[in-house]
Write an enzyme that holds these catalytic residues in place. Structure first.
Site, PDB file in Angstrom:
ATOM      1  N   CYS A 244       0.937  -1.194   0.004  1.00 44.30           N
ATOM      2  CA  CYS A 244      -0.119   0.056  -0.069  1.00 44.30           C
ATOM      3  C   CYS A 244       0.736   1.397  -0.041  1.00 44.30           C
ATOM      4  CB  CYS A 244      -0.952  -0.099   1.416  1.00 44.30           C
ATOM      5  SG  CYS A 244      -0.096  -0.293   3.015  1.00 44.30           S
ATOM      6  N   LYS A 245       2.111   1.171   0.529  1.00 42.55           N
ATOM      7  CA  LYS A 245       2.829   2.314   0.627  1.00 42.55           C
ATOM      8  C   LYS A 245       4.123   2.355  -0.321  1.00 42.55           C
ATOM      9  CE  LYS A 245       0.754   4.226   3.838  1.00 42.55           C
ATOM     10  NZ  LYS A 245      -0.162   5.577   3.864  1.00 42.55           N
TER      11      LYS A 245
END
Length: 350
Positions: A244-245
């Protein structure tokens, strides 16, 4: 546990239903397309033969946006000698510090730095260039000036350069573990995703909770979760770093590498000696530029190979430090901060 199960289910659904983009936004977003993933994978396999492409165990497990035989990347037998417990870095092993890249004006931008586990007191500011010596009694020496750093070639027979085991001290070495690393493409996040499968000293697969012993504390059960590897029919439990990052972090690293390159080019134009750095963003630029040189100079000799150095040194202002095919080299250096006990450089010494 229930939360992780639900998130895994949602992630699986997202991957299956994600719209595939074939438009490159590598420089703008840090994301890559499936075609760029294959390009970066081919580069990784070519430069570092310990990596190889893998195929799904059956046609039903393949994804249509990647070629047959190039569904994921893998490398086996990556050593892990130490657990991430209190002994990993002594008393400082409990501290985690954001290490800046050495650029002026970056103070306070903690979110954009590298996460370092252990090795510094909480009150110390992390400086990647503040390197000091420690004598056999454990006393910290004065910081060395850059011009005092000795040439490694002159230290071959220097007994003072030998790292000695402290007598009577406890060792942080744990029973050897090895890991198989898998890199897949996340269609939803449009970034690579790392999966790790661990084995004990007798090649017995590690239990999920044992693999978590090799993950940095803040990542356990948050960024890193136990997942089934998606390309096998049989259930292979792996520790997976959630992507996600990834895009935002990669974008920061790419931008800072470009800034480091511009800084180095400015120093060259000013006639300053830039040397070879081993740490920070400028060190990363050195690594990737060496990769470029080895490609361009392959098969060349004499003046023709020398010209490549001049081309690299005289690049224009629009030159980028890291190409899209070198994406996975930087990605793996980023992943090493999540699992510092696993020797990622074992697979890809530049």
């Amino acid at each position: 546990m229930a939360y992780n199960f639900v998130r895994s289910y949602i992630d699986t659904f997202r991957e299956r239903t994600a719209a595939i983009s074939h438009t490159s936004t590598f420089r703008e977003t840090g994301q890559i397309t499936p075609e760029e993933f294959v390009l970066a994978g081919d580069f990784l396999v070519f430069k570092f033969p310990s990596w190889q492409w893998g195929d799904a165990s059956s046609a039903g497990k393949r994804v249509p946006y990647l070629p047959e035989g190039k569904q994921y990347l893998m490398t086996r037998g990556v050593p892990c000698h130490r657990r991430l417990d209190d002994n990993f870095a002594g008393e400082a092993g409990q501290d985690e510090t954001i290490v800046g890249d050495g650029f002026a004006g970056s103070e306070g931008a903690d979110d954009d730095g590298w996460l370092r586990t252990g090795g510094m007191a909480a009150s110390q500011e992390a400086k990647v260039r503040d390197v000091r010596t420690v004598d056999e009694s454990g006393n910290l020496g004065a910081a060395e000036e850059e011009d005092e750093i000795p040439d490694m070639e002159d230290m071959d027979d220097d007994e003072e350069a030998i790292i000695r085991d402290p007598q009577g001290g406890s060792s942080s070495t744990a029973p050897l573990r090895t890991y198989t690393l898998y890199i897949c493409y996340s269609a939803h996040y449009r970034t690579p995703r790392l999966y790790l499968s661990g084995y004990g000293a007798t090649s017995v697969p590690l239990k999920p909770q044992e693999m978590m012993e090799d993950i940095v504390g803040d990542y356990k059960d948050k960024t890193v979760t136990i997942e089934d590897f998606p390309f096998f029919e049989h259930a292979l439990k792996t520790a997976s770093v959630h992507p996600c990052k990834h895009a935002s972090v990669m974008k920061v690293l790419l931008d800072r590498a470009d800034a480091a390159l511009k800084l180095r080019l400015a120093k060259l134009k000013a006639g300053k000696d830039i040397g070879k750095l081993d740490t920070g963003m400028e060190g990363l630029v050195d690594d990737t530029r060496l990769l470029k040189l080895s490609e361009q100079a392959k098969g060349k000799e004499g003046d023709e190979a020398k010209d490549d150095w001049e081309v690299l040194s005289e690049g224009g202002d629009d030159e980028v430090a890291i190409r899209v095919d070198q994406y996975l080299v930087v990605f793996l250096k980023f992943m090493a901060s999540v699992t510092p006990g696993i020797e990622h450089d074992f697979t890809m010494g530049v």
